[in-house]
Design a protein around this motif. Structure first.
Motif, PDB file in Angstrom:
ATOM      1  N   GLN A 191     -12.289  18.727 -21.020  1.00 24.35           N
ATOM      2  CA  GLN A 191     -13.053  17.501 -20.754  1.00 24.35           C
ATOM      3  C   GLN A 191     -14.549  17.743 -20.527  1.00 24.35           C
ATOM      4  OE1 GLN A 191     -14.289  16.425 -17.387  1.00 24.35           O
ATOM      5  NE2 GLN A 191     -13.902  18.510 -16.626  1.00 24.35           N
ATOM      6  N   HIS A 192     -14.934  18.949 -20.110  1.00 24.75           N
ATOM      7  CA  HIS A 192     -16.330  19.245 -19.781  1.00 24.75           C
ATOM      8  C   HIS A 192     -17.141  19.430 -21.071  1.00 24.75           C
ATOM      9  CE1 HIS A 192     -19.668  20.480 -17.486  1.00 24.75           C
ATOM     10  NE2 HIS A 192     -19.309  21.685 -17.086  1.00 24.75           N
ATOM     11  N   TYR A 193     -18.481  19.535 -20.915  1.00 23.50           N
ATOM     12  CA  TYR A 193     -19.306  19.716 -22.118  1.00 23.50           C
ATOM     13  C   TYR A 193     -19.291  21.149 -22.630  1.00 23.50           C
ATOM     14  CZ  TYR A 193     -23.044  21.221 -18.849  1.00 23.50           C
ATOM     15  OH  TYR A 193     -23.791  21.871 -17.892  1.00 23.50           O
ATOM     16  N   THR A 194     -18.688  22.044 -21.844  1.00 27.09           N
ATOM     17  CA  THR A 194     -18.605  23.434 -22.291  1.00 27.09           C
ATOM     18  C   THR A 194     -17.244  24.014 -21.915  1.00 27.09           C
ATOM     19  OG1 THR A 194     -19.695  25.597 -22.255  1.00 27.09           O
ATOM     20  CG2 THR A 194     -19.642  24.401 -20.180  1.00 27.09           C
ATOM     21  N   ALA A 195     -16.865  25.047 -22.624  1.00 24.04           N
ATOM     22  CA  ALA A 195     -15.547  25.656 -22.367  1.00 24.04           C
ATOM     23  C   ALA A 195     -15.656  26.694 -21.249  1.00 24.04           C
ATOM     24  CB  ALA A 195     -15.048  26.322 -23.644  1.00 24.04           C
ATOM     25  N   GLY A 196     -14.506  27.029 -20.659  1.00 19.65           N
ATOM     26  CA  GLY A 196     -14.471  28.117 -19.670  1.00 19.65           C
ATOM     27  C   GLY A 196     -13.961  27.698 -18.303  1.00 19.65           C
ATOM     28  N   GLY A 197     -13.914  26.378 -18.024  1.00 20.48           N
ATOM     29  CA  GLY A 197     -13.468  25.959 -16.686  1.00 20.48           C
ATOM     30  C   GLY A 197     -14.375  26.582 -15.641  1.00 20.48           C
ATOM     31  N   TYR A 198     -13.776  27.162 -14.601  1.00 17.11           N
ATOM     32  CA  TYR A 198     -14.575  27.766 -13.532  1.00 17.11           C
ATOM     33  C   TYR A 198     -15.292  29.045 -13.992  1.00 17.11           C
ATOM     34  CZ  TYR A 198     -13.217  24.896  -9.462  1.00 17.11           C
ATOM     35  OH  TYR A 198     -13.071  23.889  -8.548  1.00 17.11           O
ATOM     36  N   THR A 199     -15.036  29.514 -15.192  1.00 21.19           N
ATOM     37  CA  THR A 199     -15.803  30.676 -15.673  1.00 21.19           C
ATOM     38  C   THR A 199     -17.049  30.256 -16.452  1.00 21.19           C
ATOM     39  OG1 THR A 199     -14.657  30.968 -17.784  1.00 21.19           O
ATOM     40  CG2 THR A 199     -13.682  32.079 -15.870  1.00 21.19           C
ATOM     41  N   HIS A 200     -17.323  28.946 -16.537  1.00 20.12           N
ATOM     42  CA  HIS A 200     -18.510  28.563 -17.315  1.00 20.12           C
ATOM     43  C   HIS A 200     -19.789  28.833 -16.511  1.00 20.12           C
ATOM     44  CE1 HIS A 200     -18.679  24.601 -15.135  1.00 20.12           C
ATOM     45  NE2 HIS A 200     -19.939  24.612 -15.494  1.00 20.12           N
ATOM     46  N   SER A 201     -20.891  28.927 -17.225  1.00 20.24           N
ATOM     47  CA  SER A 201     -22.205  29.033 -16.579  1.00 20.24           C
ATOM     48  C   SER A 201     -22.994  27.801 -16.994  1.00 20.24           C
ATOM     49  CB  SER A 201     -22.970  30.260 -17.070  1.00 20.24           C
ATOM     50  OG  SER A 201     -22.195  31.413 -16.973  1.00 20.24           O
ATOM     51  N   TYR A 202     -24.026  27.483 -16.252  1.00 21.47           N
ATOM     52  CA  TYR A 202     -24.919  26.401 -16.686  1.00 21.47           C
ATOM     53  C   TYR A 202     -26.352  26.802 -16.425  1.00 21.47           C
ATOM     54  CZ  TYR A 202     -26.015  24.621 -11.965  1.00 21.47           C
ATOM     55  OH  TYR A 202     -26.477  24.482 -10.680  1.00 21.47           O
ATOM     56  N   ASP A 203     -27.259  26.120 -17.070  1.00 17.82           N
ATOM     57  CA  ASP A 203     -28.659  26.459 -16.847  1.00 17.82           C
ATOM     58  C   ASP A 203     -29.496  25.205 -16.634  1.00 17.82           C
ATOM     59  OD1 ASP A 203     -28.484  25.508 -19.387  1.00 17.82           O
ATOM     60  OD2 ASP A 203     -29.693  27.066 -20.309  1.00 17.82           O
TER      61      ASP A 203
END
Ligand SMILES: Cc1cc2nc3c(=O)[nH]c(=O)nc-3n(C[C@H](O)[C@H](O)[C@H](O)COP(=O)(O)OP(=O)(O)OC[C@H]3O[C@@H](n4cnc5c(N)ncnc54)[C@H](O)[C@@H]3O)c2cc1C
Length: 547
Positions: A54-66
């Motif tokens: 559902q999020h704009y990027t894959a990875g769940g809690y392993t995603h990073s953002y900037d």
């Protein structure tokens, strides 16, 4: 890797119904490490899988953002057991085709500030023990007994994990074996176990200094999870080179190789059922994807309280089972950016855990009664210092993160507001909390005074918005003894074709959720095919191999 533009941190393919390329052999809800592992392992066996995130990027809690030129991880601060050819390392190597690299933290991987005293966790089993004995010479015997208990839990874990694979009738048959192999120690209370070893409250505090890694203080948590976490980091902490988003980025190609895909902006609204059979999923845009194998990595609460029809859940008896588990604590995050490098700022590759005193449970109680009481734990991490590639991607900058508990109830009144427009009162509240937490950073690292360029605060509502945890849960279900005894928490469900994976199946942590992915895959493909899969991942290695 090299320099990044913001958009490169968004991984996965944006969902559109016309981009689906079914039929799929399995549909996976959620692209956290649990979902990605299951999808990648099934893909490797020739399955065509479709991961819906559902999020704009894959990875769940392993995603990073900037933002503003800085980059932060959200749920990966350190991983253990990857510095040698352990099973954990072999799994990561297999999933990423060897592309995921690991950078060691300082030998002092955790530092515990307990009131006005400071203690450390030092990498290496022997070094860990010796460091403790040096600080608590009168407690050498207790420390040795503790180390033996960690080993004992370690010996019990394979049988506990394997029991999750069994069908109910198989578990009945295997009961005598399980009773012999799974030590009751696993389900005992952490504080009780430790207070039988020592009366020294400081030693108990230091041994429990990582309680934030599973979200429950010692009088509430199960010893099994305490011991798993202590064992996990015993040989030090490691950080994914290139940032935590590299975990998903290096696994996704395995899924795509056999025609599968990881879609983002792909919210599943419903799991479709006919009686007790699962027939597919319905997306937020109303599009239905037919598939008789649906794997939910969205967490137990989402799966049974949101995605499945309430009457089907009740008919299958899950309404009663759900009463045996509760959500883990929620948290605040502070994401800090500074216009100097980690080296210039002398930031360590050590996590800081800051406690008001050695009574961890008492501090939680006080905080819940009085929000102005000191935070019962404040955790500070230095991702740009841990990541040797950070300077290549974001030259001249450094980042710091703070995590601290905060009850979801504090934020409930803003639950139905829109992200980014929750109102001035919400913003003010966040600001106050952020200022309180920043004081902890300045106190421990006075050289940062006046140097912080940017910071922002996340609340349990941010966790719900980005990671879809309804109560802002840090770690899915709470890790108390009751939860760990639940035999229904495993890959199998009472619905034909519906499987569970991720942190609610075994335990939280990137490794816990990844191993759940292996377990779920094994349950789906059966014992015979699993043997081949295990052989491919682990070869003939039967041993954990730490130095
Ligand atoms: C602040 C914090 C710090 C942490 N630090 C560490 C650490 O240092 N080391 C460590 O090992 N672990 C750490 N953890 C824990 C670890 O990150 C998690 O246990 C693990 O990543 C969980 O993986 P998962 O696949 O089970 O779930 P998740 O990563 O949560 O993935 C579930 C996914 O499902 C998606 N989803 C939910 N509902 C739907 C839907 N209806 N449709 C589509 N998608 C949906 C969500 O968006 C989410 O991406 C930390 C966690 C937090 C929050």
């Amino acid at each position: 890797m090299g320099k990044l533009t913001p958009s490169t941190l968004r991984i996965g393919r944006r969902y559109r119904a016309n981009r689906l390329d079914g039929p799929y052999d399995a549909v996976i809800i959620g692209s956290g490490i649990g979902g990605l592992t299951t999808a990648a392992l099934l893909s490797d066996l020739g399955w065509k899988t479709c991961v819906l995130e559902q999020h704009y990027t894959a990875g769940g809690y392993t995603h990073s953002y900037d933002r503003n030129g800085y980059e932060w991880d959200v749920g990966v601060h350190y991983i253990g057991d990857v510095g040698a050819r352990t099973r954990t390392r072999m799994m990561f190597d297999y999933l990423s085709g060897g592309e995921l690299k690991w950078a060691p933290m300082d030998a002092e991987y955790d530092r515990f500030y307990v009131g006005d005293r400071t203690f450390s966790a030092i990498a290496g089993k022997q070094q860990f023990r010796e460091n403790l004995v040096k600080r608590f010479p009168a407690e050498a015997q207790a420390i040795d007994s503790y180390m033996r208990l960690l080993d004992k839990v370690g010996r019990s874990l394979p049988a506990y994990t394997m029991s999750k694979l069994l069908k109910p009738w198989q578990r009945l048959l295997a009961w005598p074996y399980l009773k012999l192999k799974v030590s009751p120690l696993l389900f005992r209370n952490t504080y009780e176990v430790l207070s039988e070893l020592t009366n020294d409250p400081d030693l108990i505090a230091v041994l429990c200094g990582q309680w934030g890694d599973m979200g429950l203080p010692p009088r509430q948590s199960a010893f099994m999870v305490h011991a798993m976490i202590a064992r996990h980091y015993l040989y030090g902490g490691f950080y994914p080179t290139g940032g935590s988003w590299r975990i998903a980025e290096t696994i996704i190609p395995k899924i795509q190789k056999t025609g599968g895909e990881v879609f983002t902006y792909a919210r599943v609204n419903r799991i479709l059922t006919t009686g007790k059979n699962v027939t597919g999923v319905e997306m937020a845009d109303g599009h239905q994807i037919e598939c008789n194998c649906v794997i939910s990595s969205a967490g137990v609460s989402n799966t049974f309280e949101k995605l499945l029809p309430a009457d089907a859940v009740a008919n299958a008896g899950y309404d009663q089972l759900l009463k045996t588990v509760k959500p883990s604590m929620a948290h605040l995050g502070v994401y800090i950016g500074i216009n100097q490098t980690a080296e210039q700022l002398e930031l360590p590759k050590t996590n800081f855990w800051i406690y008001p005193d050695n009574d961890f449970d008492g501090a939680v109680e006080k905080f819940l009664d009085d929000p102005q009481a000191p935070f019962p734990v404040v955790y500070i991490s230095f991702p740009s210092a841990k990541d040797p590639d950070y300077a290549n991607r974001r030259p001249g900058t450094a980042t710091i993160e703070i995590v601290a508990p905060a009850p979801f109830a504090w934020f409930e009144k803003w639950q139905d507001t829109i992200w980014g427009k929750r109102g001035d009162d919400y913003d003010r509240f966040k600001e106050q909390l952020g200022e309180r937490l920043m004081q902890y950073v300045y106190e421990k690292l006075p050289q940062l005074n006046g140097k912080v360029d940017y910071y922002e605060v996340s609340t349990p509502l941010s966790t719900d918005y980005f990671c879809a945890y309804q109560k802002g849960e840090l770690y899915g279900l709470d890790h108390d003894s009751m939860r760990l005894r639940q035999t229904w928490l495993g890959p199998r469900t009472r619905f034909n074709g519906l499987w569970l994976t991720g942190q609610d199946v075994l335990t939280c942590g990137v490794t816990g959720a990844m191993m759940a992915g292996l377990l779920t895959t094994s349950a789906i493909i059966g014992f015979r095919k699993s043997a081949g899969l295990l052989d491919r991942i682990f070869g003939d290695s039967n041993q954990e191999n730490n130095p």
